[in-house]
Design a protein around this motif. Structure first.
Motif, PDB file in Angstrom:
ATOM      1  N   GLY A  98      74.465 -36.052  37.769  1.00 30.20           N
ATOM      2  CA  GLY A  98      74.349 -35.805  39.196  1.00 30.20           C
ATOM      3  C   GLY A  98      73.031 -36.230  39.804  1.00 30.20           C
ATOM      4  O   GLY A  98      72.829 -36.091  41.012  1.00 30.20           O
ATOM      5  N   ASP A  99      72.104 -36.753  38.985  1.00 35.61           N
ATOM      6  CA  ASP A  99      70.800 -37.172  39.499  1.00 35.61           C
ATOM      7  C   ASP A  99      70.838 -38.666  39.818  1.00 35.61           C
ATOM      8  O   ASP A  99      70.281 -39.492  39.100  1.00 35.61           O
ATOM      9  N   ASP A 100      71.523 -39.000  40.914  1.00 39.88           N
ATOM     10  CA  ASP A 100      71.712 -40.407  41.253  1.00 39.88           C
ATOM     11  C   ASP A 100      70.411 -41.081  41.663  1.00 39.88           C
ATOM     12  O   ASP A 100      70.228 -42.281  41.437  1.00 39.88           O
ATOM     13  N   ASP A 101      69.488 -40.337  42.230  1.00 39.63           N
ATOM     14  CA  ASP A 101      68.215 -40.922  42.655  1.00 39.63           C
ATOM     15  C   ASP A 101      67.422 -41.430  41.460  1.00 39.63           C
ATOM     16  O   ASP A 101      66.856 -42.528  41.502  1.00 39.63           O
ATOM     17  N   GLU A 102      67.389 -40.637  40.408  1.00 43.23           N
ATOM     18  CA  GLU A 102      66.653 -41.064  39.206  1.00 43.23           C
ATOM     19  C   GLU A 102      67.340 -42.267  38.571  1.00 43.23           C
ATOM     20  O   GLU A 102      66.687 -43.213  38.141  1.00 43.23           O
ATOM     21  N   TRP A 103      68.679 -42.239  38.512  1.00 43.19           N
ATOM     22  CA  TRP A 103      69.434 -43.376  37.957  1.00 43.19           C
ATOM     23  C   TRP A 103      69.111 -44.643  38.756  1.00 43.19           C
ATOM     24  O   TRP A 103      68.849 -45.692  38.166  1.00 43.19           O
ATOM     25  N   SER A 104      69.127 -44.554  40.064  1.00 35.17           N
ATOM     26  CA  SER A 104      68.866 -45.705  40.926  1.00 35.17           C
ATOM     27  C   SER A 104      67.441 -46.223  40.747  1.00 35.17           C
ATOM     28  O   SER A 104      67.206 -47.432  40.746  1.00 35.17           O
ATOM     29  N   MET A 105      66.502 -45.293  40.572  1.00 36.98           N
ATOM     30  CA  MET A 105      65.109 -45.691  40.399  1.00 36.98           C
ATOM     31  C   MET A 105      64.910 -46.459  39.099  1.00 36.98           C
ATOM     32  O   MET A 105      64.283 -47.524  39.072  1.00 36.98           O
ATOM     33  N   VAL A 106      65.474 -45.935  38.008  1.00 32.63           N
ATOM     34  CA  VAL A 106      65.344 -46.611  36.711  1.00 32.63           C
ATOM     35  C   VAL A 106      66.090 -47.939  36.733  1.00 32.63           C
ATOM     36  O   VAL A 106      65.605 -48.936  36.198  1.00 32.63           O
ATOM     37  N   LYS A 107      67.244 -47.976  37.363  1.00 34.85           N
ATOM     38  CA  LYS A 107      68.011 -49.223  37.482  1.00 34.85           C
ATOM     39  C   LYS A 107      67.203 -50.263  38.251  1.00 34.85           C
ATOM     40  O   LYS A 107      67.172 -51.449  37.893  1.00 34.85           O
ATOM     41  N   ARG A 108      66.555 -49.836  39.323  1.00 36.06           N
ATOM     42  CA  ARG A 108      65.738 -50.763  40.113  1.00 36.06           C
ATOM     43  C   ARG A 108      64.570 -51.312  39.281  1.00 36.06           C
ATOM     44  O   ARG A 108      64.289 -52.514  39.319  1.00 36.06           O
ATOM     45  N   LEU A 109      63.935 -50.451  38.503  1.00 33.02           N
ATOM     46  CA  LEU A 109      62.825 -50.900  37.649  1.00 33.02           C
ATOM     47  C   LEU A 109      63.321 -51.907  36.606  1.00 33.02           C
ATOM     48  O   LEU A 109      62.638 -52.889  36.307  1.00 33.02           O
ATOM     49  N   TYR A 110      64.504 -51.640  36.060  1.00 36.77           N
ATOM     50  CA  TYR A 110      65.056 -52.574  35.070  1.00 36.77           C
ATOM     51  C   TYR A 110      65.366 -53.923  35.708  1.00 36.77           C
ATOM     52  O   TYR A 110      65.050 -54.974  35.138  1.00 36.77           O
ATOM     53  N   ASP A 111      66.000 -53.910  36.876  1.00 41.13           N
ATOM     54  CA  ASP A 111      66.325 -55.164  37.571  1.00 41.13           C
ATOM     55  C   ASP A 111      65.061 -55.957  37.895  1.00 41.13           C
ATOM     56  O   ASP A 111      65.043 -57.188  37.751  1.00 41.13           O
ATOM     57  N   GLU A 112      64.007 -55.257  38.317  1.00 39.89           N
ATOM     58  CA  GLU A 112      62.752 -55.941  38.612  1.00 39.89           C
ATOM     59  C   GLU A 112      62.178 -56.591  37.356  1.00 39.89           C
ATOM     60  O   GLU A 112      61.706 -57.731  37.394  1.00 39.89           O
ATOM     61  N   MET A 113      62.202 -55.856  36.260  1.00 45.06           N
ATOM     62  CA  MET A 113      61.708 -56.408  35.003  1.00 45.06           C
ATOM     63  C   MET A 113      62.539 -57.620  34.571  1.00 45.06           C
ATOM     64  O   MET A 113      61.986 -58.660  34.196  1.00 45.06           O
ATOM     65  N   GLU A 114      63.841 -57.494  34.645  1.00 45.71           N
ATOM     66  CA  GLU A 114      64.732 -58.584  34.239  1.00 45.71           C
ATOM     67  C   GLU A 114      64.502 -59.826  35.094  1.00 45.71           C
ATOM     68  O   GLU A 114      64.460 -60.953  34.575  1.00 45.71           O
ATOM     69  N   ASN A 115      64.325 -59.644  36.391  1.00 41.17           N
ATOM     70  CA  ASN A 115      64.082 -60.778  37.288  1.00 41.17           C
ATOM     71  C   ASN A 115      62.764 -61.474  36.966  1.00 41.17           C
ATOM     72  O   ASN A 115      62.682 -62.710  36.983  1.00 41.17           O
TER      73      ASN A 115
END
Length: 626
Positions: A98-115
Motif C-alpha cells: 500500500g506504500d505506492d509513494d515509496e514504490w514510485s520513488m524507488v522506481k524513479r531512481l532505478y529508471d534514472e540510473m538505467e537511463n
C-alpha cells in the motif's frame, strides 16, 4: 540470535567479459539481486570480475552501488521477490504493502540510473563530468583496452566502514570491482582465470567460507537461497562432507514449447536428481555455492566439522585506497607463474568447460556435492533466442566435453547408437524395434513428467539433431586442431543482446536463421535438403517400382528419412516459405541447392553405371551358358 551469529561469511562472484555482448544494465541487475539477499549484510560481499576491463561496466556498478542504498532496504521492508529491480518493476505496479509513494520513488531512481547507464553505453564512453566524481576512473587514463591493461581493483562499498550504510542506517554489503591484468603475451585462461583471481582478491578482503558464483545474466530469483544452502553446509552430521551445492540453470524467457530446447528439463528434473544419490551432481558453472577450502584444492578428511564463519582479513585501520593497490598484485597475470593455480588450486585450466572438470576433480578428492532444486527457482537467466547463439553455446560445451572424453578421466558411455539397417520382415527387427520404441517412449514420458509438452519434446529432439550436425562437428574440428598444436581454442561468449524483431519471432516460436552466410546453417540446409530428396526418390521407387514389397529391404531407412524431414520442417519453411528477416539467408539456400543437386547427380550417375555393369555381367553369363 545465536543462529545468526553462526552464519558464515558468503562471497558472491559475478563474471562478465564484454559490455557489448553482456550489457552493463543486465550485469548490475544480477549484482543488485544478490546484494539484497535475506542475509546479514555484514556477512555478504559481492565481487564483479570484468574481463572486458571496461569503464562502462565500472560506471554501471558505481551507479548500482549508489542505488543499492535505496533498493536493499526497500526489498527487505516489502519482502520483494525477485530482487532484480528490472524484473521486479516489470512485474509489479505497486509495492504490495500500500506504500505506492515509496514504490514510485524507488522506481524513479532505478529508471534514472538505467537511463544514465544506457546513455553512456550509446556514447561508448563515460562523460567527463561523471569521471571527475570518482577517482577510480583514473585507471583508464593510460589508454587501457580489453586485451591490454593493468590490474584494477576498486572497493565501491567497504563493508567494514561504519559510513557504508543505506538510507535507513543499516550496514551495506561489501561491493568490489575487479578487472584482472591482461597482456597479449600472457594466457588469461578465460572464465577459470577470472574466477581464480577473484578467489585470491576476495581472500584478502572478506575471505568468505562460502563462495557463490553466478553468470552475469543469472539474477537471484529467491532471497532465501543463501540461507537455504546453509542447511546443507551447517548440518552437524553430514555438512562437513559437502564441497558445493548446485542449483539448476533455468531461464525466465523460455517460450511455452521451448523452441530451442534451452531448459534441458529432463536433465534437471530426472538426471541430476538421480546423480544426487551417487556422490552428487556436476558443477555447471553458475548458481553454485562452494566451500572455499574445497575449491582451493583441499582434500576431504572425515574430521569433525570445521568452523565455516571465517572473517574479514582487512585490518580496521587499513586504508581502502592502500589495500586496493596491494590487491592488484593478486590480480596480475604473472602471479600464478610457477604455482599450482589452475591445476591443483582453484578452477582448472585448459578446458572450455572448466566448471565440469573442476567439479570432477573436487569429487575425486573425496568431497560430495548436493543438487538443490527448490519450488521457487533460485536463479533465472537469459536463454539464447537465436539458432546461431544456440549452436555457438553448444559448440563450446561439446568442445569441452570432448576434451574431457579424450583425457585420462574419460568415461565411455552411450556411444553405440541403435542401428536401423535391417529388413522389416526379419526376426532381427524385433529387438531393434523394441529398443528404438522403448527409448523414445521413455523420453516422451520423462519430458511430460517433468512438465514439458509434446511439442516441447519434439522441439528438443530437433535441436538435438541440429547440435549433432553443427555444434558437435565444429567442436570436434576445433579440438582436433588444438590437440595437434595447429590452433588454440577461444572462449566464445553467448550474446545477451537480441534485436527487437528477432525477440518477437522468438516469442512466436519461429526459429531465427537471419544474418549472413554461416557454415553451420549451410551444413544444416544441405543435410535437410538431402533428406527431402531421398524421401521423394524413395517414395517414387515404392510407387513406381513394384510397391512396398520390392522396396522392403530399405523400408526402415525410408521411415527414418520421413521422420527427419518432419523434424526439419521449420528449416524448409525458413528456406522457401518465410519472407521475414529471420528466414534462412538466400546465399545459404542457393549454395545448399546447388551442392545437393551435384551430390544427387553424382549418385544417380553412379547408380546407372552400377546398373549397366550388372546388366553387362548378366548378359555375359547368359551367353556363356547358351
Amino acid at each position: 540470535m545465536g543462529y545468526e551469529d553462526e552464519l558464515p561469511i558468503v562471497d558472491v562472484f559475478i563474471c562478465t567479459a564484454d559490455p557489448l555482448i553482456e550489457p552493463p544494465s543486465i550485469v548490475i541487475n544480477t549484482a543488485l539481486s544478490v546484494m539484497a539477499y535475506d542475509y546479514p549484510s555484514e556477512k555478504l560481499a559481492v565481487y564483479l570480475s570484468d574481463d572486458g576491463g571496461s569503464e562502462l561496466t565500472f560506471y554501471a556498478l558505481l551507479e548500482a552501488a549508489r542505488f543499492s542504498r535505496h533498493w536493499i532496504p526497500f526489498c527487505k521492508k516489502h519482502h520483494v521477490e525477485p530482487r532484480s529491480p528490472a524484473v521486479y518493476f516489470a512485474e509489479t505496479t505497486v509495492s504490495g504493502d500500500g506504500d505506492d509513494d515509496e514504490w514510485s520513488m524507488v522506481k524513479r531512481l532505478y529508471d534514472e540510473m538505467e537511463n544514465l547507464i544506457e546513455e553512456a553505453v550509446k556514447l561508448g564512453r563515460v562523460p567527463e563530468e561523471i569521471k571527475e566524481q570518482h577517482g577510480g576512473f583514473s585507471e583508464w587514463r593510460s589508454g587501457a583496452n580489453s586485451r591490454d591493461h593493468q590490474s584494477i581493483v576498486q572497493i565501491l562499498i567497504d563493508g567494514r566502514d561504519p559510513k557504508s550504510v543505506d538510507i535507513e542506517g543499516s550496514q551495506l554489503p561489501t561491493l568490489v570491482y575487479m578487472a584482472r591484468e591482461k597482456r597479449p603475451n600472457h594466457p588469461h585462461n578465460f572464465k577459470a582465470g577470472a574466477m581464480n583471481a577473484l578467489i585470491r582478491v576476495s581472500s584478502a578482503i572478506s575471505d568468505g567460507a562460502i563462495i557463490l558464483n553466478v553468470d552475469c545474466d543469472m539474477y537471484s530469483n529467491s532471497s532465501k537461497s543463501v540461507r537455504d544452502v546453509m542447511c546443507f553446509f551447517m548440518d552437524e552430521e553430514k555438512g562437513h562432507e559437502i564441497a558445493y551445492v548446485q542449483f539448476p540453470q533455468k531461464f525466465n524467457n523460455v517460450t511455452k514449447n521451448d523452441i530451442y530446447g534451452s531448459s534441458m528439463i529432463t536433465t534437471y528434473e530426472v538426471d541430476f536428481p538421480g546423480i544426487d544419490g551417487n556422490g552428487g551432481p556436476l558443477y555447471i558453472g553458475t548458481g553454485c555455492f562452494h566451500r572455499r577450502e574445497s575449491l582451493c584444492g583441499k582434500k576431504f578428511n572425515d574430521s569433525p566439522k570445521v568452523e565455516l564463519k571465517r572473517g574479514l582479513n582487512m585490518s580496521p585501520n587499513d586504508n581502502a585506497l592502500n589495500l586496493q593497490e596491494r590487491l592488484k598484485v593478486l590480480a596480475s597475470c604473472t602471479y600464478e607463474a610457477n604455482t599450482q593455480w589452475g591445476n591443483e588450486v582453484g578452477l582448472k585450466y585448459g578446458c572450455p568447460v572448466e566448471d565440469v572438470i573442476t567439479g570432477l576433480s573436487i569429487q575425486c578428492r573425496g568431497w560430495k556435492s548436493v543438487y538443490y532444486n527448490p519450488k521457487r527457482d533460485g536463479f533465472l537467466g537469459i536463454a539464447p533466442t537465436t539458432l546461431a547463439q544456440v549452436i555457438l553455446q553448444h559448440k563450446r560445451w561439446s568442445e569441452g566435453d570432448l576434451q574431457i572424453f579424450l583425457s585420462s578421466v574419460s568415461i565411455i558411455d552411450n556411444l553405440i547408437p541403435t542401428g536401423c539397417n535391417f529388413q522389416v520382415s526379419s526376426a532381427w527387427c524385433i529387438p531393434f524395434a523394441y529398443a528404438f520404441i522403448a527409448k523414445y517412449a521413455n523420453s516422451v514420458f520423462e519430458s511430460l513428467q517433468s512438465g514439458d509438452t509434446i511439442r516441447g519434446w519434439w522441439n528438443e529432439t530437433r535441436i538435438t539433431l541440429i547440435k549433432r550436425t553443427t555444434s558437435y562437428l565444429f567442436a570436434t574440428i576445433d579440438t582436433t586442431l588444438k590437440l595437434s598444436g595447429i590452433d588454440n581454442s577461444s572462449f566464445a561468449i553467448t550474446s545477451k543482446v537480441t534485436d527487437p524483431e528477432a525477440s518477437e519471432r522468438y516469442e512466436s516460436e519461429l526459429i531465427e536463421f537471419g544474418g549472413s552466410f554461416s557454415p553451420s546453417f549451410a551444413i544444416l540446409a544441405i543435410l535437410t535438403l538431402h533428406h527431402l530428396a531421398c524421401l521423394v526418390f524413395g517414395l517414387k521407387s515404392v510407387v513406381f517400382g513394384g510397391g512396398v514389397g520390392g522396396f522392403e529391404p530399405f523400408l526402415m531407412q525410408l521411415i527414418m528419412c520421413g521422420v527427419l524431414v518432419g523434424l526439419n520442417m521449420p528449416v524448409y519453411e525458413g528456406m522457401f516459405l518465410r519472407k521475414d528477416k529471420g528466414a534462412m539467408p538466400g546465399s545459404v539456400t542457393l549454395t545448399s541447392i546447388v551442392l545437393v543437386v551435384m551430390i544427387l547427380r553424382r549418385r544417380l550417375r553412379d547408380m546407372k553405371t552400377g546398373e549397366l555393369r550388372a546388366l553387362t555381367i548378366m548378359n555375359g553369363f547368359r551367353k556363356l551358358f547358351k
